[in-house]
Design an enzyme around this catalytic site. Structure first.
Site, mmCIF file in Angstrom:
data_model
loop_
_atom_site.group_PDB
_atom_site.id
_atom_site.type_symbol
_atom_site.label_atom_id
_atom_site.label_comp_id
_atom_site.label_asym_id
_atom_site.label_seq_id
_atom_site.Cartn_x
_atom_site.Cartn_y
_atom_site.Cartn_z
ATOM 1 N N ARG A 126 -14.182 -6.918 -1.723
ATOM 2 C CA ARG A 126 -14.979 -5.960 -0.961
ATOM 3 C C ARG A 126 -16.407 -5.944 -1.485
ATOM 4 O O ARG A 126 -16.656 -6.414 -2.600
ATOM 5 C CB ARG A 126 -14.424 -4.536 -1.163
ATOM 6 N N ASP B 4 -1.374 10.544 -6.160
ATOM 7 C CA ASP B 4 0.029 10.279 -6.497
ATOM 8 C C ASP B 4 0.414 8.809 -6.306
ATOM 9 O O ASP B 4 1.555 8.427 -6.544
ATOM 10 C CB ASP B 4 0.948 11.181 -5.648
ATOM 11 N N GLY B 5 -0.550 8.006 -5.838
ATOM 12 C CA GLY B 5 -0.257 6.584 -5.656
ATOM 13 C C GLY B 5 0.611 6.285 -4.442
ATOM 14 O O GLY B 5 0.991 5.140 -4.220
ATOM 15 N N ASP C 74 -16.398 0.231 -0.203
ATOM 16 C CA ASP C 74 -15.109 -0.272 -0.706
ATOM 17 C C ASP C 74 -14.178 -0.627 0.454
ATOM 18 O O ASP C 74 -13.137 -1.243 0.239
ATOM 19 C CB ASP C 74 -14.441 0.758 -1.618
ATOM 20 N N ASN C 75 -14.553 -0.249 1.659
ATOM 21 C CA ASN C 75 -13.729 -0.578 2.824
ATOM 22 C C ASN C 75 -14.384 -1.670 3.670
ATOM 23 O O ASN C 75 -14.117 -1.786 4.855
ATOM 24 C CB ASN C 75 -13.500 0.666 3.684
ATOM 25 N N LYS D 233 0.858 -1.192 0.000
ATOM 26 C CA LYS D 233 0.000 0.000 0.000
ATOM 27 C C LYS D 233 0.893 1.240 0.000
ATOM 28 O O LYS D 233 1.729 1.401 0.900
ATOM 29 C CB LYS D 233 -0.892 -0.025 1.244
HETATM 30 P P1 AMP Z 1 -9.091 4.860 0.892
HETATM 31 O O1 AMP Z 1 -9.516 6.182 1.419
HETATM 32 O O2 AMP Z 1 -7.675 4.492 1.229
HETATM 33 O O3 AMP Z 1 -10.056 3.772 1.186
HETATM 34 O O4 AMP Z 1 -9.069 5.025 -0.693
HETATM 35 C C1 AMP Z 1 -10.203 5.302 -1.472
HETATM 36 C C2 AMP Z 1 -9.818 5.296 -2.929
HETATM 37 O O5 AMP Z 1 -8.913 6.364 -3.211
HETATM 38 C C3 AMP Z 1 -9.116 4.033 -3.399
HETATM 39 O O6 AMP Z 1 -9.510 3.792 -4.737
HETATM 40 C C4 AMP Z 1 -7.662 4.402 -3.331
HETATM 41 O O7 AMP Z 1 -6.886 3.627 -4.200
HETATM 42 C C5 AMP Z 1 -7.700 5.862 -3.750
HETATM 43 N N1 AMP Z 1 -6.565 6.633 -3.217
HETATM 44 C C6 AMP Z 1 -6.386 7.037 -1.947
HETATM 45 N N2 AMP Z 1 -5.234 7.715 -1.810
HETATM 46 C C7 AMP Z 1 -4.655 7.734 -3.030
HETATM 47 C C8 AMP Z 1 -3.430 8.286 -3.555
HETATM 48 N N3 AMP Z 1 -2.583 8.951 -2.796
HETATM 49 N N4 AMP Z 1 -3.186 8.106 -4.872
HETATM 50 C C9 AMP Z 1 -4.043 7.437 -5.662
HETATM 51 N N5 AMP Z 1 -5.193 6.910 -5.235
HETATM 52 C C10 AMP Z 1 -5.508 7.045 -3.938
HETATM 53 MG MG MG Z 2 -10.137 1.870 0.905
#
Ligand code: AMP
Ligand code: MG
Length: 492
Positions: free
Chosen positions: A189, A131-132, A258-259, A119
């Site tokens: 999920r 930014d991934g 999604d979580n 992650k």
């Molecule tokens: P999360 O809030 O971690 O559950 O993420 C929700 C969505 O946003 C998912 O599709 C993640 O892959 C995407 N996401 C969260 N942070 C980033 C980031 N820094 N760069 C690219 N995608 C992100």
């Molecule tokens: Mg998530």
């Protein structure tokens, strides 16, 4: 990639068998982690590595850091980004792994299959404008809280390591970057099914459902009509999970679909936190303005998410849409009772009760109502209740509590098990140590400055939450009443 990261296969104990990558094409995208400048191991979970049959010694070193930063592929990995959708704060969106890569499924020597996911591993086709990447603080937070949940006996994804990338990420400020290695029973999920329902045909949806059954509910394989049973089983696991969250005062913070993992593990620790003073309206997340994901709303949100799941399954649930809706509705309607059974049986154990009595739920509710009125600390109050001599605090001296105490003692006296056994049960269900918010912050803040000692101490205390260990006493302390309410920020 630098010289050291040539594609020589490394084994390190990994035994990959990547079933997800054999699903229909549109469920994932083959893609590699983006290498980072200077991988450096920050925390490594040796007991977990051992339990998974990995070569802990090597993984903990420089070679492990390169692998767990995504700079070097272990033999057998088939890196993919998974496609999924989700309802975020009630709104449907297409998502997918925008900053995570599934290296593959490791099969342990005991035959258990686990996802190994990085992650913070760089951009993918699902990154949208992100930014991934991930910052060190939030990845350490996930490490700490997921491992604490595991020690509390609650189903959860685990954390194998956090590796610093040697690069910065830019949020409100410039922060050190890091990658977390997440270990999960799977990453299927509710949002994966929402994606399938929106993007795939009935055949692929059916394939995903059968895959989920194979992986998490093998006992349903023999059913003539396994799909209603799948819905009922997912519902039961979620109900059980959320009940266990409530039992320890846990607030997930972002229960978007999604979580929510179908196998019933807690997943995606972002702005999560443990409640101090008991109040069902407690919200910590700075982005949860309406209190949608407040402590006490979690059961009804689980049911809401399960309803989204059921909608995706409709094509598999009946001959006609009408019949399918009827089947789904009948199952979803069981949620309140199923949840309540899990909740009450957990509360019984927390109160030292071995057998059911009609009024047990009410007895537990009455104690919670008192705690709420008095602003009593949830975890500490229940832990204190395990003692033969209650501490002399305003809460335990109060009129309301004394009345409740008489009732509880009478209830205990009606069971055959001796009091000492009841206390033993209570001590095994009411933790002394939870990841108190300010303790977590303090450890992350020090780690950000390069001082890992507070993090190491915190992790050690969280490993044995049900023991009264004098050296860990400070971690059992509730916070002093604060002027500012505690806030967590979204884990990006
Ligand atoms: P999360 O809030 O971690 O559950 O993420 C929700 C969505 O946003 C998912 O599709 C993640 O892959 C995407 N996401 C969260 N942070 C980033 C980031 N820094 N760069 C690219 N995608 C992100
Ligand atoms: Mg998530």
């Amino acid at each position: 990639m630098n010289e050291a990261s040539a594609n020589a296969p490394t084994v390190l104990g990994f035994n990959f068998d990547n079933s997800y990558a054999r699903l229909p094409r549109h469920f994932f995208e083959r893609t590699n982690p983006v290498p980072v400048a200077a991988p450096r191991m920050i925390v490594f979970n040796r007991p977990l590595a051992d339990a998974l049959g990995l070569e802990a010694e090597t993984l903990a070193g420089a070679e492990g850091a390169a692998v767990l930063a995504g700079n070097r592929m272990p033999a057998g990995a088939e890196p993919i980004a998974q496609a999924y959708a989700g309802h975020q704060f009630g709104h449907f969106t297409m998502l997918g792994d925008g900053r995570a890569i599934l290296l593959g499924e490791h099969v342990t020597p005991g035959g258990r299959r686990v996802d190994i996911q990085l992650k913070g591993s760089g951009r993918t086709m699902f990154s949208r404008r992100g930014d991934g990447r991930a910052a060190l603080g939030p990845m350490l937070r996930e490490y700490v809280v997921s491992e604490a949940m595991h020690a509390l006996g609650i189903p959860t994804t685990r954390s194998l390591a956090v590796v610093a990338t040697g690069e910065h990420v830019y949020r409100e400020t410039r922060l050190p970057g890091a990658i977390l290695t997440r270990v999960a029973a799977s990453h299927i999920r509710v949002g994966t099914f929402e994606y399938a329902a929106a993007q795939a045909g009935r055949d692929d949806l059916r394939t995903l459902a059968l895959y989920t059954i194979d992986r998490h509910f093998p006992e349903l394989r023999a059913e003539d009509d396994p799909f209603p049973a799948l819905l009922a089983s997912v519902l039961a696991r979620q109900a059980s999970l959320v009940a266990q969250w409530l039992h320890v005062g846990f607030i997930h913070g972002v229960m978007n679909t999604d979580n929510m993992s179908l196998c019933g593990e807690s997943i995606d620790y972002g702005p999560c936190a443990f409640m101090d003073a008991y109040d069902p309206a407690t919200v910590f997340s700075s982005i949860d303005h309406g209190g949608r994901y407040a402590y006490g709303n979690q059961p009804s949100i689980a049911q809401w998410n399960l309803t989204r799941f059921a909608e995706t399954l409709l094509p598999l649930l009946g001959e006609s849409e009408e019949a399918a809706v009827e089947t789904a509705t009948a199952i979803l309607d069981t949620f309140p009772a199923v949840f309540r059974d899990f909740w009450v049986s957990g509360m019984r154990a927390k109160l030292g009760l071995f057998h059911d009595e009609e009024d047990d739920a009410e007895l537990a509710q009455a104690l919670l109502a008192l705690m709420r009125e008095e602003g009593a600390d949830y975890t500490r109050t229940l832990r204190d209740l395990c003692r033969a001599n209650l501490p002399d605090t305003p809460f335990f001296r109060g009129e309301g509590f004394r009345h409740w105490l008489e009732r509880w003692r009478a209830r205990l006296a009606r069971q055959r098990e001796p009091l000492e056994e009841a206390r033993r049960l209570m001590r095994s269900r009411n933790p002394a140590v939870i990841p108190r918010n300010r303790r977590v912050e303090e450890a992350l803040e020090a780690a950000g400055r390069g001082d890992l000692a507070p993090l190491t101490r915190l992790l050690a205390a969280l490993e044995r939450p049900f023991e009264d260990i004098p050296a860990h006493a400070a971690y059992a302390e509730p916070p002093k009443p604060a002027a500012e309410p505690y806030r967590t920020f979204c884990g990006t």
